[in-house]
Enzyme design. Sequence first.
Site, PDB file in Angstrom:
ATOM      1  N   ASP A 230      45.550  61.124  31.346  1.00 19.83           N
ATOM      2  CA  ASP A 230      45.163  61.853  30.121  1.00 19.83           C
ATOM      3  C   ASP A 230      44.603  63.244  30.414  1.00 19.83           C
ATOM      4  O   ASP A 230      44.554  64.087  29.529  1.00 19.83           O
ATOM      5  CB  ASP A 230      44.098  61.059  29.348  1.00 19.83           C
ATOM      6  CG  ASP A 230      44.534  59.646  29.034  1.00 19.83           C
ATOM      7  OD1 ASP A 230      45.752  59.395  29.020  1.00 19.83           O
ATOM      8  OD2 ASP A 230      43.655  58.790  28.812  1.00 19.83           O
TER       9      ASP A 230
ATOM     10  N   GLY B 214      38.540  57.296  35.673  1.00 22.05           N
ATOM     11  CA  GLY B 214      38.598  58.197  34.526  1.00 22.05           C
ATOM     12  C   GLY B 214      37.235  58.279  33.863  1.00 22.05           C
ATOM     13  O   GLY B 214      36.213  57.885  34.461  1.00 22.05           O
TER      14      GLY B 214
ATOM     15  N   GLN C 113      54.795  56.358  31.696  1.00 13.89           N
ATOM     16  CA  GLN C 113      54.055  57.571  32.081  1.00 13.89           C
ATOM     17  C   GLN C 113      53.066  57.290  33.211  1.00 13.89           C
ATOM     18  O   GLN C 113      52.617  58.203  33.890  1.00 13.89           O
ATOM     19  CB  GLN C 113      53.279  58.124  30.867  1.00 13.89           C
ATOM     20  CG  GLN C 113      54.184  58.701  29.813  1.00 13.89           C
ATOM     21  CD  GLN C 113      53.526  58.736  28.436  1.00 13.89           C
ATOM     22  OE1 GLN C 113      53.015  59.745  28.023  1.00 13.89           O
ATOM     23  NE2 GLN C 113      53.544  57.621  27.734  1.00 13.89           N
TER      24      GLN C 113
END
Length: 367
Positions: A140, A115, A286
């Site tokens: 995200d 990320g 998630q």
Amino acid sequence: MKRIGILTGGGDAPGLNAAIRAVVKTSMGIYGNQVYGIRRGYEGILQEDGVFPMDYGTVRGILPQGGTILGAASGGNPFSIEVEEDGETVTRDRSGEVVDRIADLGLDIIVVIGGDGTLAIARGLIEKGAPIIGIPKTIDNDVEGTEMTIGFDTAVGMATYALDRLHTTAEAHHRAMVLELMGRYAGFITLMSGVSGGADVILIPEIPFKYEVICQKINDRVKRGANFSLLAVSEGARPEGGQMIYQNGDTGGAQPRLGGIGDAVSDHIQAHCGVESRVTVLGHLQRGGSPTAYDRWLASQFGAIAAHLADDGKAGRMVALRGGVVTDVELSETFIQAKEVDVDGAGVETARGLGICLGDRYDYQRE
Ligand code: F6P
């Protein structure tokens, strides 16, 4: 024959294994290149048992698996790594050692799947001469330069599933149901799942909200005979003029943990909107578990392109989705700032058009 290293950095995201598999299979199958797995992020480069040869056998059966077979490391920034010295834990810059060790191991190029944090470290290492290619992953979806990151679709699916289930119990009990969702400083998960799961209120970090507007929306729904409300709330959402809420008040460190705004919103509704309210924090559900077909598809394409770039010796590039097409971009150009939801964009406009309250203003819907 090229020698290609591969590592996964930062938190896990569903689809990492699909990307690893694609790098290994494409590198071996098309080019006859040898891939080396690097365990536990950048730290593995420095560790004795950290690097191992991969082949078809090491990636067999991993496509539907969540997590990462290479192991994730949320810390492990080589520019500021924790080491034990004389019984004390101190931080040291070992980035130079990482660059040297890549050369000592005879690795021609390293594929880094990460990320914003992991890819920012990659950029620093590239500046020091390390040959690195990036693949963007994070639930995200906040990496600039790509429309989509690995893991995002699975997270949105889980969040939508949660909203669907909260819907029925909210309706049965005439309650407001608040669902707090991940995403750090970006509201992509909340906006997309909120629209898909029929939320009445969506609160995202990019749009500071007013508590009175939320009450207005909930009470107007009651007047119209809808005795329940669904609220999708980003962990990074905050009231106008207020601060984001961090777990245990922790604002220190590179990645302080957000959490608690769901409770604050729910408490306010219960106390001031005259409606009973409950909160659910979806948390790491998630991130865990099997990736969706789309995440496997995206990760497989990202991995395949990375294998082509690696064979081409294209260090300094990041694989990306642009205009719906998988391509590559300059890694250094992707970090001007983290990607955020465009508050004037089509997603927000769609939500407003559907009568969803974004917390900043309440637009009365015509009957
Ligand atoms: O960046 C991915 C993410 O899941 C964020 O959405 C969340 O804020 C954070 O990581 C949680 O981090 P950790 O797993 O360290 O608690």
